[in-house]
Design a protein around this motif. Structure first.
Motif, short mmCIF file in Angstrom:
data_model
loop_
_atom_site.label_atom_id
_atom_site.label_comp_id
_atom_site.label_asym_id
_atom_site.label_seq_id
_atom_site.Cartn_x
_atom_site.Cartn_y
_atom_site.Cartn_z
N GLU A 178 8.34 -10.90 -11.93
CA GLU A 178 7.95 -10.71 -13.31
C GLU A 178 6.54 -11.21 -13.57
O GLU A 178 5.77 -10.60 -14.31
CB GLU A 178 8.94 -11.41 -14.24
N LYS A 179 6.17 -12.32 -12.92
CA LYS A 179 4.84 -12.88 -13.13
C LYS A 179 3.74 -11.98 -12.56
O LYS A 179 2.59 -12.02 -13.01
CB LYS A 179 4.74 -14.26 -12.48
N ASP A 180 4.09 -11.15 -11.58
CA ASP A 180 3.09 -10.25 -10.97
C ASP A 180 2.97 -8.93 -11.75
O ASP A 180 1.88 -8.38 -11.87
CB ASP A 180 3.46 -9.96 -9.52
N GLY A 181 4.09 -8.41 -12.23
CA GLY A 181 4.07 -7.21 -13.05
C GLY A 181 3.81 -5.93 -12.27
O GLY A 181 3.67 -5.93 -11.05
N ILE A 182 3.71 -4.83 -13.02
CA ILE A 182 3.62 -3.52 -12.39
C ILE A 182 2.23 -3.20 -11.86
O ILE A 182 2.06 -2.24 -11.11
CB ILE A 182 4.05 -2.40 -13.36
N TRP A 183 1.23 -4.00 -12.23
CA TRP A 183 -0.13 -3.70 -11.78
C TRP A 183 -0.45 -4.34 -10.43
O TRP A 183 -1.56 -4.24 -9.93
CB TRP A 183 -1.15 -4.16 -12.81
N SER A 184 0.53 -4.99 -9.85
CA SER A 184 0.30 -5.73 -8.61
C SER A 184 0.64 -4.90 -7.38
O SER A 184 1.07 -3.74 -7.48
CB SER A 184 1.17 -7.00 -8.61
N ALA A 185 0.43 -5.50 -6.21
CA ALA A 185 0.91 -4.95 -4.94
C ALA A 185 2.14 -5.76 -4.52
O ALA A 185 2.27 -6.94 -4.87
CB ALA A 185 -0.16 -5.02 -3.87
N TYR A 186 3.04 -5.14 -3.78
CA TYR A 186 4.30 -5.79 -3.41
C TYR A 186 4.48 -5.77 -1.90
O TYR A 186 4.23 -4.75 -1.25
CB TYR A 186 5.47 -5.06 -4.09
N ARG A 187 4.89 -6.87 -1.36
CA ARG A 187 5.25 -6.94 0.05
C ARG A 187 6.74 -7.21 0.15
O ARG A 187 7.25 -8.21 -0.39
CB ARG A 187 4.49 -8.05 0.78
N ASP A 188 7.46 -6.34 0.82
CA ASP A 188 8.91 -6.48 0.96
C ASP A 188 9.22 -7.58 1.98
O ASP A 188 8.89 -7.44 3.16
CB ASP A 188 9.50 -5.15 1.42
N PRO A 189 9.84 -8.68 1.56
CA PRO A 189 10.13 -9.76 2.51
C PRO A 189 11.13 -9.36 3.59
O PRO A 189 11.23 -10.03 4.62
CB PRO A 189 10.67 -10.88 1.61
N TRP A 190 11.86 -8.28 3.36
CA TRP A 190 12.83 -7.81 4.35
C TRP A 190 12.36 -6.51 5.01
O TRP A 190 13.13 -5.82 5.67
CB TRP A 190 14.19 -7.58 3.69
N GLY A 191 11.09 -6.18 4.84
CA GLY A 191 10.55 -4.95 5.41
C GLY A 191 10.35 -5.03 6.91
O GLY A 191 10.54 -6.08 7.54
N GLU A 192 9.95 -3.91 7.47
CA GLU A 192 9.70 -3.84 8.91
C GLU A 192 8.44 -4.64 9.25
O GLU A 192 7.53 -4.79 8.44
CB GLU A 192 9.50 -2.38 9.33
N LYS A 193 8.40 -5.14 10.47
CA LYS A 193 7.25 -5.88 10.94
C LYS A 193 6.01 -4.98 10.89
O LYS A 193 6.04 -3.84 11.34
CB LYS A 193 7.48 -6.37 12.37
N GLY A 194 4.94 -5.50 10.36
CA GLY A 194 3.71 -4.72 10.25
C GLY A 194 3.54 -3.99 8.94
O GLY A 194 2.47 -3.42 8.68
N ASP A 195 4.58 -3.97 8.09
CA ASP A 195 4.44 -3.33 6.78
C ASP A 195 3.42 -4.08 5.93
O ASP A 195 3.45 -5.31 5.84
CB ASP A 195 5.78 -3.32 6.04
N GLU A 196 2.53 -3.32 5.32
CA GLU A 196 1.51 -3.91 4.47
C GLU A 196 1.97 -3.92 3.01
O GLU A 196 2.86 -3.14 2.62
CB GLU A 196 0.20 -3.11 4.59
N PRO A 197 1.40 -4.79 2.18
CA PRO A 197 1.69 -4.72 0.74
C PRO A 197 1.32 -3.34 0.20
O PRO A 197 0.37 -2.71 0.66
CB PRO A 197 0.80 -5.82 0.15
#
Length: 276
Positions: A178-197
């Protein structure tokens, strides 16, 4: 057609087209409108000075399209610059101001009325992939709807809110804090290795961030990436919503054909009872 339409008021842009002669031996449409009794206003101040609809009112507030909502706000805050665009935005009423005037003036006539309000620049921001401007334009449209709902009588008034299509395929991706909001970039903590925000907001088509050709109201922070690179985003085929409030709102339910909007409006104007 606009000059001869018989409407009580028309408010918007397009001033340049009313200053063109429809034929070589005729004057321009603005002169024709004055000759047919239209009162022509070209600024917020001039619109506010209109006290009745004893004459039909034609509002021509911009040469072409109306300025975007953030451009009007920037001009009023003194941040719009001194160029022609900034001056035009400074004198242009917002969508809610035009809606407030229209409802007030039409109510004063004491007669039933039909009013159509379009947040047309929502579509334009979608074509350009300008996400911040798109949100501002949608918020301005929502404010206009809110004024109508707060002002009109639900026992006699039907308010319908819909769209003719969606533009650009706007998507909300991931699970941003919520503090980052929709204008941010997101990195999936459970994503595949090497996934970028990745950006929380993206479009399926359009110029994205790399094919912008015009200055956006919010500058470089306005556009969001697109999947299919196009100079202008495509319309999509997703279903659009239809909201209803007031008398006859129960007619709106389930999935409807787009032509149902016409039928619902006509039956309400004709006073026909609703039967499932």
């Amino acid at each position: 057609q606009a000059v001869d339409c018989g409407f009580d008021l028309l408010l918007g842009g397009g001033k340049q087209f009313f200053r063109m002669a429809p034929s070589p031996d005729a004057g321009d449409l603005e002169q024709a409108a004055r000759g047919k009794g239209w009162a022509i206003v070209d600024s917020t101040a001039a619109l506010r000075a209109v006290t009745s609809l004893d004459r039909p009112v034609l509002g021509l507030f911009a040469g072409g399209y109306l300025p975007y909502q953030p451009e009007i706000e920037a001009a009023r805050e003194g941040a719009g610059g001194a160029d022609a665009g900034g001056a035009e935005a400074l004198g242009t009423p917002t969508l809610v101001e035009m809606t407030r005037f229209a409802i007030g003036a039409l109510k004063k006539t004491g007669q039933p009325f039909f009013l159509m309000v379009e947040g047309g620049r929502i579509d334009h921001a979608g074509h350009a992939n300008w996400a911040r401007t798109l949100v501002d334009e949608t918020a301005a449209f929502d404010e206009a709807i809110g004024y109508a709902v707060d002002t009109l009588d639900p026992k006699t008034t039907l308010v319908l809110v819909t769209a003719d299509h969606e533009t650009g395929g706007l998507s909300i991706n991931g699970y941003p804090d919520e503090k980052d909001g929709i204008w941010s970039a997101y990195r999936d903590p459970w994503g595949e290795k090497g996934d970028e925000p990745y950006p929380v907001l993206t479009f399926s088509s359009g110029p994205g961030t790399k094919r912008q050709t015009r200055q956006a109201p919010y500058g470089a922070d306005d556009p969001r990436p697109s999947g299919l690179s196009l100079g202008s985003a495509a319309h999509t085929g997703v279903d659009v919503v239809l909201y209803a409030w007031g008398a006859g709102a129960e007619r709106v339910h389930g999935t409807l054909e787009n032509t149902s909007v016409y039928t619902i409006l006509r039956e309400h104007l004709e006073g026909k009872p609703y039967g499932r």
